[in-house]
Design a protein around this motif. Structure first.
Motif, PDB file in Angstrom:
ATOM      1  N   VAL A   1      13.292  17.654 -66.599  1.00  0.00           N
ATOM      2  CA  VAL A   1      13.805  16.477 -65.901  1.00  0.00           C
ATOM      3  C   VAL A   1      12.609  15.675 -65.385  1.00  0.00           C
ATOM      4  O   VAL A   1      11.468  16.129 -65.432  1.00  0.00           O
ATOM      5  CB  VAL A   1      14.734  16.857 -64.727  1.00  0.00           C
ATOM      6  N   VAL A   2      12.865  14.477 -64.866  1.00  0.00           N
ATOM      7  CA  VAL A   2      11.783  13.634 -64.363  1.00  0.00           C
ATOM      8  C   VAL A   2      11.136  14.273 -63.134  1.00  0.00           C
ATOM      9  O   VAL A   2      11.764  15.059 -62.423  1.00  0.00           O
ATOM     10  CB  VAL A   2      12.293  12.223 -64.001  1.00  0.00           C
ATOM     11  N   THR A   3       9.874  13.947 -62.893  1.00  0.00           N
ATOM     12  CA  THR A   3       9.234  14.393 -61.653  1.00  0.00           C
ATOM     13  C   THR A   3       9.910  13.692 -60.476  1.00  0.00           C
ATOM     14  O   THR A   3      10.513  12.621 -60.629  1.00  0.00           O
ATOM     15  CB  THR A   3       7.727  14.074 -61.655  1.00  0.00           C
ATOM     16  N   VAL A   4       9.798  14.302 -59.300  1.00  0.00           N
ATOM     17  CA  VAL A   4      10.549  13.791 -58.147  1.00  0.00           C
ATOM     18  C   VAL A   4      10.010  12.420 -57.721  1.00  0.00           C
ATOM     19  O   VAL A   4       8.807  12.219 -57.601  1.00  0.00           O
ATOM     20  CB  VAL A   4      10.521  14.779 -56.965  1.00  0.00           C
ATOM     21  N   PRO A   5      10.915  11.474 -57.495  1.00  0.00           N
ATOM     22  CA  PRO A   5      10.504  10.116 -57.103  1.00  0.00           C
ATOM     23  C   PRO A   5      10.545   9.929 -55.587  1.00  0.00           C
ATOM     24  O   PRO A   5      11.402  10.496 -54.899  1.00  0.00           O
ATOM     25  CB  PRO A   5      11.563   9.248 -57.771  1.00  0.00           C
TER      26      PRO A   5
ATOM     27  N   GLU B   1      18.830   9.968 -64.482  1.00  0.00           N
ATOM     28  CA  GLU B   1      17.689  10.481 -63.717  1.00  0.00           C
ATOM     29  C   GLU B   1      16.800   9.319 -63.280  1.00  0.00           C
ATOM     30  O   GLU B   1      16.444   8.463 -64.093  1.00  0.00           O
ATOM     31  CB  GLU B   1      16.889  11.469 -64.556  1.00  0.00           C
ATOM     32  N   PRO B   2      16.433   9.244 -62.006  1.00  0.00           N
ATOM     33  CA  PRO B   2      15.638   8.115 -61.514  1.00  0.00           C
ATOM     34  C   PRO B   2      14.273   8.044 -62.199  1.00  0.00           C
ATOM     35  O   PRO B   2      13.526   9.020 -62.212  1.00  0.00           O
ATOM     36  CB  PRO B   2      15.478   8.423 -60.019  1.00  0.00           C
ATOM     37  N   CYS B   3      13.958   6.895 -62.767  1.00  0.00           N
ATOM     38  CA  CYS B   3      12.686   6.696 -63.473  1.00  0.00           C
ATOM     39  C   CYS B   3      12.132   5.332 -63.095  1.00  0.00           C
ATOM     40  O   CYS B   3      12.841   4.318 -63.193  1.00  0.00           O
ATOM     41  CB  CYS B   3      12.896   6.794 -64.984  1.00  0.00           C
ATOM     42  N   CYS B   4      10.881   5.298 -62.654  1.00  0.00           N
ATOM     43  CA  CYS B   4      10.294   4.045 -62.191  1.00  0.00           C
ATOM     44  C   CYS B   4      10.042   3.061 -63.328  1.00  0.00           C
ATOM     45  O   CYS B   4       9.882   1.861 -63.100  1.00  0.00           O
ATOM     46  CB  CYS B   4       9.004   4.311 -61.423  1.00  0.00           C
ATOM     47  N   THR B   5      10.004   3.555 -64.559  1.00  0.00           N
ATOM     48  CA  THR B   5       9.886   2.683 -65.739  1.00  0.00           C
ATOM     49  C   THR B   5      11.010   3.051 -66.695  1.00  0.00           C
ATOM     50  O   THR B   5      10.806   3.768 -67.682  1.00  0.00           O
ATOM     51  CB  THR B   5       8.512   2.861 -66.418  1.00  0.00           C
ATOM     52  N   PRO B   6      12.217   2.602 -66.408  1.00  0.00           N
ATOM     53  CA  PRO B   6      13.413   3.109 -67.099  1.00  0.00           C
ATOM     54  C   PRO B   6      13.426   2.917 -68.605  1.00  0.00           C
ATOM     55  O   PRO B   6      14.101   3.661 -69.314  1.00  0.00           O
ATOM     56  CB  PRO B   6      14.556   2.337 -66.425  1.00  0.00           C
TER      57      PRO B   6
ATOM     58  N   THR C   1       9.217   5.509 -72.992  1.00  0.00           N
ATOM     59  CA  THR C   1       9.421   6.703 -73.808  1.00  0.00           C
ATOM     60  C   THR C   1       8.086   7.415 -73.971  1.00  0.00           C
ATOM     61  O   THR C   1       7.025   6.779 -73.908  1.00  0.00           O
ATOM     62  CB  THR C   1       9.934   6.333 -75.220  1.00  0.00           C
ATOM     63  N   PRO C   2       8.047   8.739 -74.194  1.00  0.00           N
ATOM     64  CA  PRO C   2       9.241   9.603 -74.148  1.00  0.00           C
ATOM     65  C   PRO C   2       9.524  10.056 -72.715  1.00  0.00           C
ATOM     66  O   PRO C   2       8.611  10.299 -71.941  1.00  0.00           O
ATOM     67  CB  PRO C   2       8.811  10.795 -75.008  1.00  0.00           C
ATOM     68  N   LYS C   3      10.787  10.123 -72.378  1.00  0.00           N
ATOM     69  CA  LYS C   3      11.192  10.669 -71.085  1.00  0.00           C
ATOM     70  C   LYS C   3      11.275  12.189 -71.210  1.00  0.00           C
ATOM     71  O   LYS C   3      11.599  12.697 -72.288  1.00  0.00           O
ATOM     72  CB  LYS C   3      12.549  10.103 -70.660  1.00  0.00           C
ATOM     73  N   PRO C   4      11.049  12.930 -70.121  1.00  0.00           N
ATOM     74  CA  PRO C   4      10.776  12.432 -68.772  1.00  0.00           C
ATOM     75  C   PRO C   4       9.293  12.196 -68.478  1.00  0.00           C
ATOM     76  O   PRO C   4       8.959  11.689 -67.414  1.00  0.00           O
ATOM     77  CB  PRO C   4      11.307  13.579 -67.907  1.00  0.00           C
ATOM     78  N   GLN C   5       8.404  12.521 -69.402  1.00  0.00           N
ATOM     79  CA  GLN C   5       6.967  12.469 -69.115  1.00  0.00           C
ATOM     80  C   GLN C   5       6.482  11.073 -68.759  1.00  0.00           C
ATOM     81  O   GLN C   5       5.542  10.917 -67.970  1.00  0.00           O
ATOM     82  CB  GLN C   5       6.159  12.987 -70.327  1.00  0.00           C
ATOM     83  N   CYS C   6       7.105  10.035 -69.292  1.00  0.00           N
ATOM     84  CA  CYS C   6       6.579   8.691 -69.093  1.00  0.00           C
ATOM     85  C   CYS C   6       6.948   8.085 -67.750  1.00  0.00           C
ATOM     86  O   CYS C   6       6.465   7.002 -67.404  1.00  0.00           O
ATOM     87  CB  CYS C   6       7.076   7.780 -70.216  1.00  0.00           C
ATOM     88  N   CYS C   7       7.814   8.738 -66.997  1.00  0.00           N
ATOM     89  CA  CYS C   7       8.232   8.207 -65.694  1.00  0.00           C
ATOM     90  C   CYS C   7       7.141   8.480 -64.671  1.00  0.00           C
ATOM     91  O   CYS C   7       7.110   9.547 -64.026  1.00  0.00           O
ATOM     92  CB  CYS C   7       9.560   8.847 -65.266  1.00  0.00           C
ATOM     93  N   HIS C   8       6.227   7.543 -64.541  1.00  0.00           N
ATOM     94  CA  HIS C   8       5.063   7.755 -63.676  1.00  0.00           C
ATOM     95  C   HIS C   8       4.649   6.414 -63.082  1.00  0.00           C
ATOM     96  O   HIS C   8       4.472   5.433 -63.803  1.00  0.00           O
ATOM     97  CB  HIS C   8       3.918   8.362 -64.486  1.00  0.00           C
TER      98      HIS C   8
END
Length: 503
Positions: A179-183, A483-488, A491-498
């Motif tokens: 899953v995404v890292t915690v926001p 899942e909350p992602c700062c750059t919705p 790709t690829p998720k979840p690694q790119c949500c940073h």
């Protein structure tokens, strides 16, 4: 003469016979996975909690205070609504980053009750009552003017590469994977992903102080809800607290929580509103004993998180209001359900027009009087209409109709706590006198106790007849796209949500 004046003023405030010149402020402190025996003021020999100790020494300490669930999301729902989680559908278990459901918007929270009286409201910390599509269930949709925090547990995202202690000590364990890292969110915007644990508590403390300062400057009564991530796994702490506790990482995390409490107290003092503010502290459920020394301690209480034994649902609690709440200890039975009706009474706010399970605690707080509450109902992690409550406390007696261990309470010598202690039905129910036997060691199995069992059975049947289970929000399932992602669109998720913080 001064004593008489204080009594008159207090009477006017509590009975609402005349409007107080300034409505009281409320600060609600909520620890995470904190056991009954974890605080210095509740007997732990190596926990350093000077600010919570101060609240306990100068306020009212509860010995018999309960939450409604041995896990997080349902306990938080009951705290904020004054209703058992079964009514609002916050079962079974807890919400996840991609959960479709959340605390229903037709439920009325403490924040919404107080806003009806002109209060400004804020929450800082752990929400864990859903995010949903387009932020449907975030605190800003549930009566809070401002929100800063992680919207669920900080272990609900991979943590093995994150730093939990300086200079670069990685978090203990892996946390949730895939899953995404915690926001870290401000209102409904992700400001940072993953959250910086080393700076998180400083950020929270600054936010809380600024909120209080602005409210006081605007001459607005306020409600601040601070549900901390401490002391949930994985423990973390910034430079001011890392390595400072004799209790190790758990103790450092607890010290950091206590430090934020201290900063809130300092701000209340500096702004001159400390004497017009009710501070209430408790925790969401018992300790995660499976973490061994990295987890909490239930003290005398049996088992911990995930169970309906005392260690899973009896929590430390403190009420503090200088000049109005006299220092001492109360053995009155009380619950997190009772906070909403108590705050409403003191603010002169009408209660929600729904079935409430909480009762007013003002007589306990200001007169050290008896509780309006005589019963506590213990729901398991996965309540159902078939089995309903697992146990009932009536006055000093507790009857277990069903018992079961839990993974969260593994590692203790008590086999009843283990996951391998499977579901058991007890007929007649196990019966304990919690005044004489808070550890639930000695079943009262003689026939002389039959009248007590009969009374509890009647109470149980009456309560169950009044309970209408709401549709399960957690059973609505999970959609990874939520899942909350700062750059919705990345790709690829979840690694790119940073993203880095602008705070």
């Amino acid at each position: 003469m001064m004593d008489l004046m204080c009594i008159i003023a207090l009477f006017a405030l509590i009975t609402a016979q005349c409007a107080p010149a300034s409505p009281p402020n409320f600060v609600l402190l909520f620890a995470d996975d904190l056991g009954y025996g974890d605080l210095g003021c509740f007997g732990h020999p190596s926990s350093l909690t000077p600010n919570l100790n101060r609240l306990a020494a100068q306020g009212l300490r509860f010995t018999d205070f309960y939450v409604t669930s041995p896990v997080c999301s349902p306990s938080r729902a009951a705290l904020l609504t004054g209703r058992y989680q079964t009514r609002s559908g916050i079962y079974p278990g807890v919400f996840y980053p991609g959960s479709r459901g959340g605390l229903p918007l037709n439920e009325t929270t403490i924040a919404e009750v107080l806003k009806s009286q002109g209060y400004t409201t804020a929450m800082v910390g752990k929400w864990h009552l859903g995010v949903g599509l387009n932020s449907t269930y975030l605190p800003t949709r549930q009566g809070f003017d401002k929100y800063l925090g992680i919207p669920y547990s900080h272990d609900q995202g991979p943590c093995q590469n994150l730093t939990c202690f300086p200079p670069d000590v990685k978090c203990f364990g892996l946390c949730d994977q895939g899953v995404v890292t915690v926001p870290l969110m401000f209102n409904e915007i992700i400001e940072q992903q993953p959250a910086d644990f080393l700076q998180l508590e400083k950020t929270y403390s600054k936010f809380a102080s600024q909120f209080i300062n602005v409210a006081v400057q605007n001459k607005s009564p306020f409600f601040l809800y601070y549900p901390s991530h401490h002391t949930h796994y994985p423990q973390y702490a910034g430079a001011d607290y890392a390595g400072k506790s004799p209790r190790g990482p758990f103790g450092d995390a607890l010290m950091e929580f206590d430090g934020t409490v201290g900063q809130i107290l300092k701000t209340l003092e500096e702004t001159g509103v400390i004497n017009n503010t009710l501070i209430f502290f408790t925790g969401d459920n018992g300790p995660e004993l499976m973490r061994k020394s990295r987890g909490g301690n239930a003290g005398l209480m049996k088992c911990g998180k995930g169970t309906t034994y005392e260690g899973g649902m009896r929590e430390p609690a403190i009420a503090y209001w200088p000049g109005l709440i006299q220092p001492g200890v109360t053995r009155a039975l009380a619950s997190s359900l009772d906070i909403l009706p108590t705050f409403a009474k003191l603010a002169g706010a009408p209660l929600p027009k729904v079935q409430l399970d909480g009762v007013d605690m003002t007589d306990i707080l200001f007169n050290k009087g008896p509780s309006q509450r005589q019963t506590i109902f213990y729901y398991p992690v996965d309540p159902s209409e078939k089995y309903s409550v697992f146990a009932v406390r009536w006055k000093n007696f507790k009857a277990h109709y069903y018992t079961r261990g839990a993974a969260h309470s593994e590692s203790t010598p008590d086999n009843d706590c283990s996951l391998l202690s499977f579901f058991k039905h007890h007929d007649p129910p196990l019966l304990f006198n919690l005044e004489a036997d808070p550890s639930e060691n000695y079943n009262l199995d003689g026939t002389e106790w039959d009248p007590v069992r009969k009374e509890i059975q009647t109470i149980k049947e009456q309560f169950e007849a009044s309970m209408v289970f709401g549709e399960s929000e957690i059973s609505k399932g999970i959609d990874s796209a939520l899942e909350p992602c700062c750059t919705p669109s990345c790709t690829p998720k979840p690694q790119c949500c940073h993203c880095t913080s602008a705070l």
